[in-house]
Design an enzyme around this catalytic site. Structure first.
Site, PDB file in Angstrom:
ATOM      1  N   HIS A 170       0.833  -1.212   0.000  1.00 15.85           N
ATOM      2  CA  HIS A 170       0.000   0.000   0.000  1.00 15.85           C
ATOM      3  C   HIS A 170       0.867   1.262   0.000  1.00 15.85           C
ATOM      4  O   HIS A 170       2.044   1.207   0.347  1.00 15.85           O
ATOM      5  CB  HIS A 170      -0.849   0.035   1.281  1.00 15.85           C
ATOM      6  CG  HIS A 170      -1.940  -0.974   1.350  1.00 15.85           C
ATOM      7  ND1 HIS A 170      -2.123  -1.779   2.467  1.00 15.85           N
ATOM      8  CD2 HIS A 170      -2.924  -1.312   0.486  1.00 15.85           C
ATOM      9  CE1 HIS A 170      -3.186  -2.559   2.265  1.00 15.85           C
ATOM     10  NE2 HIS A 170      -3.686  -2.299   1.069  1.00 15.85           N
ATOM     11  N   CYS A 271      -2.907   0.093  10.073  1.00 14.57           N
ATOM     12  CA  CYS A 271      -3.850  -0.914   9.551  1.00 14.57           C
ATOM     13  C   CYS A 271      -4.890  -1.364  10.570  1.00 14.57           C
ATOM     14  O   CYS A 271      -5.968  -1.826  10.211  1.00 14.57           O
ATOM     15  CB  CYS A 271      -3.101  -2.172   9.114  1.00 14.57           C
ATOM     16  SG  CYS A 271      -1.873  -1.906   7.866  1.00 14.57           S
TER      17      CYS A 271
END
Length: 282
Positions: A170, A271
């Protein structure tokens, strides 16, 4: 723009989720490292405790779901800014159902919930960097242009720019915000290239804090009443050289949080929570 920046880093609530036993063997990962489930859970409990006890956030804990091995990584299921929550469409098909309980939790917090229903769109929250002034969206294995367009439509007050993520999972696998106008960035060539693109696309000037380890650049910044600037970052055990860089942030309350196990399944600090600033009592 100053008005938009005024509340940057202010949070009242955090949504987290338990770790299913299935994480150890079935969670998606780019490495083959063995996950110690007990240690991962202990690590996650310590993370949640920092949010609740040390920082005083209202923590909403969602139950683990054994059929969703990656469900602890709640950030990918929603993007929240102000009173609006966008329910994403995760890039990995095995993760799509993670959004169901997230949607319910955000509705219970009386947020304006928008859903990404376009079947051509994918977006993981881990690819979304909100700077307080604008959004940068990583175009990665998990997030595409259509997902970025739908995010732009959901948050019309802010400019949205896309950044190619050529290495790593990401965008936030190598960057995060370290304060108003401060981007923490990894030192690898792909990370530095992505930063250059962000700087070129933006009308704003950002300061940068470069750390030697890309994943160590993933931190959680908050600005809280009675605590001021707070940064949750990696531990010395994980990345000693990067921690030395964080120690230069003299105005921040620095809180090292261990992520030794979850990183084995590509999980970083941001996250594991969705942070929300509720202006009014629920």
């Amino acid at each position: 723009m100053a008005g938009l920046m005024a509340g940057f880093g202010h949070y009242t609530h955090a949504i987290v989720r338990g770790i299913p036993a299935s994480l150890a063997k079935e969670a998606l990962r780019s490495s083959q490292a063995e996950v110690d489930l007990t240690k991962a859970r202990t690590e996650h409990e310590a993370y949640v405790e920092v949010l609740r006890e040390r920082l005083g956030l209202e923590v909403v804990e969602l139950p683990a779901d054994e059929s969703l091995p990656d469900c602890v990584f709640v950030e990918d299921a929603a993007v929240v800014c102000g009173e609006t929550a966008l329910i994403t469409r995760p890039g990995a098909e095995s993760r799509r159902r993670e959004t169901e309980v997230m949607k319910e939790a955000l509705q219970n917090l009386h947020l304006n919930v928008v859903e990404m229903t376009d079947e051509n769109a994918t977006l993981d929250g881990g690819d979304v960097l909100f700077t307080g002034r604008e959004f940068f969206v990583g175009l990665s294995k998990r997030t595409n242009q259509r997902g970025a367009e739908i995010l732009a439509d959901a948050f019309k007050d802010y400019a949205v720019s896309t950044v190619p993520v050529l290495e790593g999972l990401h965008l936030k696998s190598f960057c995060s915000m370290g304060g108003p106008g401060l981007i923490i960035i990894g030192s690898s060539e792909p990370a530095q290239k992505a930063l250059k693109i962000m700087q070129q696309m933006s009308d704003h000037r950002y300061d940068k804090l470069t750390v030697p380890d890309d994943i160590a650049a993933n931190c959680i910044y908050m600005n809280l009443p009675n605590k001021g600037h707070v940064l949750l970052h990696c531990t010395t055990e994980e990345f000693p050289e990067s921690v030395k860089v964080f120690e230069k942030l003299k105005d921040h309350m620095l809180i090292p949080v261990s992520n030794l196990e979850k990183v084995k399944v590509d999980g970083a600090l941001t996250c594991c929570s969705v942070l929300i600033n509720k202006k009014t009592n629920i």
